[in-house]
Design a protein around this motif. Structure first.
Motif, short mmCIF file in Angstrom:
data_model
loop_
_atom_site.label_atom_id
_atom_site.label_comp_id
_atom_site.label_asym_id
_atom_site.label_seq_id
_atom_site.Cartn_x
_atom_site.Cartn_y
_atom_site.Cartn_z
N HIS A 82 32.46 92.53 70.33
CA HIS A 82 31.28 91.75 70.70
C HIS A 82 30.00 92.33 70.13
O HIS A 82 28.96 92.34 70.78
CB HIS A 82 31.15 91.64 72.22
N GLY A 83 30.06 92.82 68.89
CA GLY A 83 28.87 93.37 68.26
C GLY A 83 27.75 92.34 68.21
O GLY A 83 27.98 91.17 67.91
N GLN A 84 26.55 92.77 68.48
CA GLN A 84 25.39 91.88 68.50
C GLN A 84 24.73 91.89 67.12
O GLN A 84 24.09 92.87 66.74
CB GLN A 84 24.40 92.30 69.57
N HIS A 85 24.89 90.82 66.38
CA HIS A 85 24.35 90.70 65.03
C HIS A 85 23.69 89.34 64.87
O HIS A 85 23.98 88.41 65.63
CB HIS A 85 25.47 90.84 63.99
N PRO A 86 22.81 89.19 63.89
CA PRO A 86 22.26 87.86 63.62
C PRO A 86 23.37 86.85 63.36
O PRO A 86 24.43 87.20 62.82
CB PRO A 86 21.40 88.07 62.37
N ALA A 87 23.14 85.62 63.75
CA ALA A 87 24.14 84.57 63.54
C ALA A 87 24.38 84.36 62.05
O ALA A 87 23.52 84.62 61.21
CB ALA A 87 23.67 83.27 64.16
N MET A 88 25.58 83.90 61.72
CA MET A 88 25.89 83.55 60.34
C MET A 88 24.94 82.47 59.84
O MET A 88 24.40 82.53 58.74
CB MET A 88 27.34 83.06 60.27
N CYS A 89 24.72 81.45 60.67
CA CYS A 89 23.81 80.39 60.26
C CYS A 89 23.28 79.64 61.48
O CYS A 89 23.93 79.59 62.53
CB CYS A 89 24.48 79.41 59.30
N GLU A 90 22.10 79.09 61.32
CA GLU A 90 21.47 78.24 62.32
C GLU A 90 21.03 76.97 61.61
O GLU A 90 20.39 77.03 60.56
CB GLU A 90 20.25 78.92 62.94
N VAL A 91 21.38 75.84 62.17
CA VAL A 91 21.10 74.56 61.52
C VAL A 91 20.17 73.74 62.40
O VAL A 91 20.47 73.49 63.57
CB VAL A 91 22.41 73.78 61.27
N ARG A 92 19.06 73.32 61.82
CA ARG A 92 18.10 72.46 62.51
C ARG A 92 17.70 71.31 61.59
O ARG A 92 17.62 71.49 60.37
CB ARG A 92 16.83 73.21 62.89
N HIS A 93 17.44 70.17 62.20
CA HIS A 93 16.86 69.07 61.45
C HIS A 93 15.34 69.20 61.47
O HIS A 93 14.68 69.22 60.44
CB HIS A 93 17.29 67.73 62.04
N GLN A 94 14.78 69.34 62.65
CA GLN A 94 13.36 69.63 62.84
C GLN A 94 13.26 70.71 63.89
O GLN A 94 14.20 70.95 64.66
CB GLN A 94 12.61 68.38 63.28
N SER A 95 12.12 71.38 63.95
CA SER A 95 12.00 72.56 64.81
C SER A 95 12.22 72.24 66.29
O SER A 95 12.62 73.10 67.06
CB SER A 95 10.63 73.21 64.63
N ASP A 96 11.93 70.99 66.69
CA ASP A 96 12.08 70.64 68.10
C ASP A 96 13.32 69.79 68.35
O ASP A 96 13.45 69.16 69.39
CB ASP A 96 10.84 69.89 68.60
N ARG A 97 14.26 69.79 67.42
CA ARG A 97 15.44 68.95 67.51
C ARG A 97 16.68 69.82 67.75
O ARG A 97 16.58 71.04 67.86
CB ARG A 97 15.59 68.10 66.25
N PRO A 98 17.87 69.21 67.81
CA PRO A 98 19.08 69.99 68.11
C PRO A 98 19.27 71.20 67.21
O PRO A 98 18.91 71.19 66.03
CB PRO A 98 20.20 68.96 67.90
N LEU A 99 19.85 72.22 67.77
CA LEU A 99 20.15 73.46 67.06
C LEU A 99 21.65 73.71 67.10
O LEU A 99 22.27 73.64 68.16
CB LEU A 99 19.43 74.64 67.70
N LEU A 100 22.24 73.99 65.96
CA LEU A 100 23.65 74.37 65.89
C LEU A 100 23.73 75.77 65.29
O LEU A 100 23.14 76.03 64.24
CB LEU A 100 24.44 73.36 65.05
N THR A 101 24.42 76.66 65.99
CA THR A 101 24.53 78.05 65.58
C THR A 101 26.00 78.42 65.40
O THR A 101 26.85 78.06 66.21
CB THR A 101 23.92 78.98 66.64
#
Length: 224
Positions: A82-101
């Motif tokens: 369970h090492g704490q590292h930055p996510a591989m990727c974060e996907v957003r359409h707009q800054s206030d819209r859905p986030l997929l990590t």
């Protein structure tokens, strides 16, 4: 570490990362295939568009493919689950819209869901992919085992790697519907990124993953 503690730690880590990397207005828009360090197959790119309800996205945030492979190798050498590292990727359409990590870490046996000890939860579904694949309306996890020259000792005891996907909408929006289409889209995206990671690590037999995602639902222990 308990599953609850892991979940809290993951949320905190992701929250810190979002604070540091949050997209601003005017960010460059790119296509789905350019997300997650270019690891999405055509089918996964289409699945991402369906999940996000968009055709273009902000330029991806995250550590990228090689950094994830290095983090996993370092955690394996240290026995660090369970090492704490930055996510591989974060996907957003707009800054206030859905986030997929999408992110990765090493898992313990207690992290598996299909134990026959009441791990099944309402809305959670089990699929016949990897060692174990579980998904609901907000998240997916894909558990594999990797034997690789990059992971010392894994030829004797394969390294346990979990790829996880988390999806969140704005508070004002309805949650994603828990339908086969939603679950299969999550798994298609997660499979594509995980396959790229195990290939980057040189895992024997791609850690048991096929080139296409296995989207066959299976019964939980006790239901078979």
């Amino acid at each position: 570490m308990s599953r609850a503690s892991v979940a809290v730690s993951t949320v905190l880590a992701l929250g810190l990362l979002l604070t540091a990397c949050g997209g601003g207005e005017g960010a460059t828009e790119v296509g789905a295939a350019q997300q997650c360090d270019g690891t999405l197959s055509p089918g996964a790119a289409e699945a991402l568009e369906r999940v996000m309800g968009a055709k273009t996205f902000q330029e991806a945030e995250g550590s990228g493919l090689r950094r994830v492979a290095q983090d996993l190798a370092e955690d394996h050498a240290k026995g660090n689950l369970h090492g704490q590292h930055p996510a591989m990727c974060e996907v957003r359409h707009q800054s206030d819209r859905p986030l997929l990590t999408v992110g990765f870490h090493l898992y313990g046996e207690d992290d598996l869901y299909d134990t026959g000890k009441g791990a099944k939860a309402p809305g959670r579904h089990l699929y016949a992919m990897g060692r174990e694949a579980v998904v609901d309306d907000r998240s997916a996890s894909l558990f594999v085992q990797c034997s690789s020259p990059e992971l010392k000792g894994s030829e004797r005891k394969p390294a346990p790697i979990e790829g996880f996907l988390r999806f969140s909408k704005a508070p004002s929006e309805e949650p994603a519907p828990n339908t086969p289409a939603t679950r299969e889209a999550y798994l298609t995206v997660l499979h594509s990124v995980t396959l790229a990671v195990v290939k980057e690590l040189g895992c024997e037999n791609n850690a048991g993953l096929t080139e296409r995602p296995v989207l066959t639902e299976k019964k939980w222990r006790g239901e078979r």
